[in-house]
Design a protein around this motif. Structure first.
Motif, PDB file in Angstrom:
ATOM      1  N   THR A 199      21.345  30.650  54.647  1.00  0.00           N
ATOM      2  CA  THR A 199      20.936  29.166  54.155  1.00  0.00           C
ATOM      3  C   THR A 199      19.592  28.821  54.785  1.00  0.00           C
ATOM      4  OG1 THR A 199      22.427  28.443  55.799  1.00  0.00           O
ATOM      5  CG2 THR A 199      23.149  28.543  53.466  1.00  0.00           C
ATOM      6  N   LYS A 200      19.662  29.573  56.390  1.00  0.00           N
ATOM      7  CA  LYS A 200      18.447  28.813  57.462  1.00  0.00           C
ATOM      8  C   LYS A 200      17.212  29.747  57.031  1.00  0.00           C
ATOM      9  CE  LYS A 200      17.466  27.747  61.955  1.00  0.00           C
ATOM     10  NZ  LYS A 200      17.871  27.661  63.323  1.00  0.00           N
ATOM     11  N   TRP A 201      17.448  31.133  57.048  1.00  0.00           N
ATOM     12  CA  TRP A 201      16.316  31.977  56.921  1.00  0.00           C
ATOM     13  C   TRP A 201      16.104  32.906  55.568  1.00  0.00           C
ATOM     14  CZ3 TRP A 201      13.350  31.028  60.983  1.00  0.00           C
ATOM     15  CH2 TRP A 201      14.066  30.828  62.182  1.00  0.00           C
ATOM     16  N   LEU A 202      16.791  32.402  54.733  1.00  0.00           N
ATOM     17  CA  LEU A 202      16.460  32.740  53.365  1.00  0.00           C
ATOM     18  C   LEU A 202      16.736  34.234  53.205  1.00  0.00           C
ATOM     19  CD1 LEU A 202      14.145  29.872  52.066  1.00  0.00           C
ATOM     20  CD2 LEU A 202      17.079  29.935  52.043  1.00  0.00           C
ATOM     21  N   ILE A 248      29.875  40.559  53.507  1.00  0.00           N
ATOM     22  CA  ILE A 248      28.689  40.355  54.159  1.00  0.00           C
ATOM     23  C   ILE A 248      28.847  39.659  55.751  1.00  0.00           C
ATOM     24  CG2 ILE A 248      26.757  38.862  54.217  1.00  0.00           C
ATOM     25  CD1 ILE A 248      26.336  39.103  51.187  1.00  0.00           C
ATOM     26  N   SER A 249      29.903  38.818  55.816  1.00  0.00           N
ATOM     27  CA  SER A 249      30.205  37.913  56.985  1.00  0.00           C
ATOM     28  C   SER A 249      30.472  39.081  58.109  1.00  0.00           C
ATOM     29  CB  SER A 249      31.322  37.169  56.803  1.00  0.00           C
ATOM     30  OG  SER A 249      31.491  36.483  58.098  1.00  0.00           O
ATOM     31  N   LEU A 279      28.726  40.208  61.719  1.00  0.00           N
ATOM     32  CA  LEU A 279      29.518  39.997  62.847  1.00  0.00           C
ATOM     33  C   LEU A 279      29.107  41.135  63.750  1.00  0.00           C
ATOM     34  CD1 LEU A 279      32.632  38.116  61.875  1.00  0.00           C
ATOM     35  CD2 LEU A 279      30.885  37.320  63.694  1.00  0.00           C
ATOM     36  N   GLU A 280      29.330  42.442  62.998  1.00  0.00           N
ATOM     37  CA  GLU A 280      28.779  43.770  63.614  1.00  0.00           C
ATOM     38  C   GLU A 280      27.708  43.578  64.461  1.00  0.00           C
ATOM     39  OE1 GLU A 280      27.850  48.336  62.232  1.00  0.00           O
ATOM     40  OE2 GLU A 280      28.973  46.997  60.690  1.00  0.00           O
ATOM     41  N   ILE A 281      26.576  43.325  63.688  1.00  0.00           N
ATOM     42  CA  ILE A 281      25.132  42.822  64.110  1.00  0.00           C
ATOM     43  C   ILE A 281      25.189  42.166  65.284  1.00  0.00           C
ATOM     44  CG2 ILE A 281      22.856  42.306  63.823  1.00  0.00           C
ATOM     45  CD1 ILE A 281      23.369  42.732  60.815  1.00  0.00           C
ATOM     46  N   HIS A 282      26.055  41.103  65.439  1.00  0.00           N
ATOM     47  CA  HIS A 282      26.032  40.243  66.522  1.00  0.00           C
ATOM     48  C   HIS A 282      26.546  40.849  67.858  1.00  0.00           C
ATOM     49  CE1 HIS A 282      26.517  36.696  68.886  1.00  0.00           C
ATOM     50  NE2 HIS A 282      28.057  37.110  68.933  1.00  0.00           N
ATOM     51  N   TYR A 341      25.555  35.779  64.661  1.00  0.00           N
ATOM     52  CA  TYR A 341      26.794  34.802  64.700  1.00  0.00           C
ATOM     53  C   TYR A 341      26.716  33.452  63.709  1.00  0.00           C
ATOM     54  CZ  TYR A 341      30.749  32.118  66.187  1.00  0.00           C
ATOM     55  OH  TYR A 341      31.884  31.454  66.154  1.00  0.00           O
ATOM     56  N   GLU A 342      25.517  32.960  63.873  1.00  0.00           N
ATOM     57  CA  GLU A 342      25.658  31.563  63.150  1.00  0.00           C
ATOM     58  C   GLU A 342      25.299  32.006  61.216  1.00  0.00           C
ATOM     59  OE1 GLU A 342      25.631  28.386  63.490  1.00  0.00           O
ATOM     60  OE2 GLU A 342      26.384  29.078  65.609  1.00  0.00           O
ATOM     61  N   ALA A 343      24.576  33.271  61.060  1.00  0.00           N
ATOM     62  CA  ALA A 343      24.627  33.613  59.784  1.00  0.00           C
ATOM     63  C   ALA A 343      25.750  34.325  59.362  1.00  0.00           C
ATOM     64  CB  ALA A 343      23.389  34.587  59.847  1.00  0.00           C
ATOM     65  N   SER A 344      26.723  34.717  59.829  1.00  0.00           N
ATOM     66  CA  SER A 344      28.063  35.192  59.737  1.00  0.00           C
ATOM     67  C   SER A 344      28.834  34.138  59.166  1.00  0.00           C
ATOM     68  CB  SER A 344      28.866  36.106  60.820  1.00  0.00           C
ATOM     69  OG  SER A 344      29.236  35.085  61.891  1.00  0.00           O
ATOM     70  N   ARG A 345      28.732  32.896  59.611  1.00  0.00           N
ATOM     71  CA  ARG A 345      29.720  31.672  59.218  1.00  0.00           C
ATOM     72  C   ARG A 345      29.379  31.598  57.562  1.00  0.00           C
ATOM     73  NH1 ARG A 345      28.995  27.277  63.701  1.00  0.00           N
ATOM     74  NH2 ARG A 345      30.968  26.356  63.009  1.00  0.00           N
TER      75      ARG A 345
END
Length: 495
Positions: free
Chosen positions: A107-110, A147-148, A152-155, A185-189
């Motif tokens: 939603t933020k970085w599209l 995807i979440s 989280l793995e990336i985080h 982390y934010e993107a995973s929510r």
């Protein structure tokens, strides 16, 4: 079914098994809104198909010839630095993905993660819309959860990306333009993973229908001293669909809500000029001009078409800047949500895709411009009498007069005095001669002695009473209503 994960650099497939249970589910999952537009199937239909008649192509205007204050063709309505990722996202939505594809994105970085194919559901005739939506929701939410987990793995491994799996490594690369702490982390929510229906097929159809009105719309904006690029906003609002009706009561190609429409047009039970592409274009030009005069910024004026001029003025004041990039990336408000943050980027993307549509879709035919004569009705007349005595085709009349409502087309009310009736070009003298032959005792024959009104989305008893110059109580009494609850499609007796 396979979900393709990774649009730009590589493809990986995640095998997802969907248990499609056609029985009601115990708990319905609400999918995110991908489109606010519904279709009113009873609205006037087109009298010809894209394959009929003369084929022509839509020429792009020379924007550089405009002489407008604070307008520079080299900079105005060009993608500002820092907004490229938003515009590129919407170019993908308009130019690549169809309504058979639901794009799953951040939603933020599209960032586009993947898309879910729903072509099987769109072609399914034996399922109710409710069951279709439940199945879509299950598919979407299943993909979001996968995807979440990857995010989280990336985080967890963000300090050492070499430990990432191939799929996680791919997503990591897609966030190169993102800035800040705890990005993944934010993107995973789950609330930050959104679904957006593609619009390529609707955009292509919109290009065809725009051929009917775009020349006149450009003339209107030029005459009013407004940039003609703004005539492309209906591609964002409705894809030039005359039948577009939103769930909050917005209507027509410019998607005016009822209260705003009444400031500039006639909107009542007999005539709703929001649905007339030409009249509503004049109204849109006036509204955008007011926005610009208040905000002194074209990007803010465009965004105000969605968020309101007062809302954008507050955003600029609180942000301490009129920089649209800073505002869309940083300004936070309960009402300044995803739609408002992305509205200007959507417009720039639509302007690019429409202006250079052959790059995206190849050569496309467009409809011929609508041509007509206009006759002001000096007395009210029923549709049935008009058709019988003037020998005009009802379907052609509907096509030329989209502002007339169901009350008129259904024969429940008269075409009102003062209405500018559009008729086929070149037949005005013959029409007037035949109109004189209508007997006075037949002009007001509707076929029914009762006046009715069909409730539209966004209506309430107060607005209906005001439109018909009656009291709310009299409507309640005539329809045996104990309260004020009414629903779209409900037919009310008007006392």
């Amino acid at each position: 079914m396979k979900i393709v994960l990774g649009i730009y650099f590589a493809t990986f497939t995640i095998a997802v098994v969907y248990a499609v249970n056609l029985l009601p589910v115990p708990e319905e999952i609400q999918a995110e809104e991908s489109s606010q537009i519904d279709t009113d199937d009873s609205a006037p239909i087109k009298p010809e198909s894209p394959d009929e008649g003369k084929i022509r192509y839509l020429a792009s205007p020379n924007f550089a010839k405009q002489n407008i204050p604070d307008y520079d063709p080299e900079t105005t309505f060009k993608v500002p630095p820092g907004m490229e990722f938003r515009v590129n996202f919407w170019k993908e939505i308009y130019g690549k993905y169809t309504t058979d594809q639901i794009v799953i994105h951040d939603t933020k970085w599209l960032v586009i993660y993947t898309h879910v194919d729903i072509s099987d559901l769109n072609r399914q005739k034996n399922l109710s819309e409710g069951n279709k939506q439940r199945i879509k929701n299950r598919r979407i939410n299943s993909v979001k959860e996968e995807i979440s987990k990857v995010l989280l793995e990336i985080h967890k491994n963000r300090q050492d990306p070499s430990k990432l799996s191939p799929t996680a490594s791919l997503l990591y690369q897609k966030f190169k333009h993102a800035k800040g702490n705890d990005i993944f982390y934010e993107a995973s929510r789950l609330r930050n993973i959104r679904a957006q229906v593609g619009q390529k097929d609707q955009f292509i159809q919109g290009i065809y229908f725009a051929g009917r009105y775009l020349d006149q719309m450009e003339e209107i904006f030029a005459r009013m001293g407004m940039p003609i690029e703004l005539t492309r906003l209906p591609f964002v609002e409705s894809s030039f669909n005359l039948r577009a009706r939103s769930r909050v009561g917005a209507s027509g190609i410019w998607q005016f809500i009822r209260s705003t429409g009444k400031l500039f047009m006639r909107v009542d039970s007999l005539v709703d000029e929001r649905n007339d592409p030409i009249t509503s274009t004049v109204a849109a030009a006036k509204l955008l001009k007011i926005n610009y005069e208040m905000l002194q910024s074209w990007p803010l004026a465009v965004t105000a078409y969605n968020h309101g001029p007062a809302g954008m003025r507050k955003a600029a004041v609180r942000s301490g800047t009129k920089d649209i990039v800073w505002i869309t990336n940083n300004y936070e408000s309960r009402t300044f949500g995803f739609a408002s943050k992305n509205f200007y980027a959507e417009f720039l993307a639509a302007l690019e895709v429409q202006t250079h549509y052959e790059r995206y879709f190849g050569k496309l035919p467009v409809a011929d411009p609508v041509e007509f004569d206009t006759v002001k009705m000096v007395k009210p007349i029923s549709l049935s009498s008009l058709i019988i005595y003037t020998r005009l085709n009802k379907e052609i009349l509907q096509f030329l007069n989209p502002a007339l409502t169901k009350e008129v087309w259904g024969g429940r009310n008269l075409i009102p005095t003062g209405y500018d009736l559009r008729i086929p070009e070149g037949g005005k003298e013959r029409f007037l001669a035949r109109l004189k032959g209508v007997p006075s005792n037949e002009r007001s024959t509707t076929g029914s002695g009762v006046k009715y009104y069909t409730v539209q989305g966004g209506d309430n008893l107060i607005s209906i009473a005001e439109d018909h110059d009656v009291t709310v109580e009299s409507i309640r009494e005539a329809n045996d209503l104990s309260g004020s609850r009414i629903r779209a499609g409900q037919v009310l007796v008007i006392p």
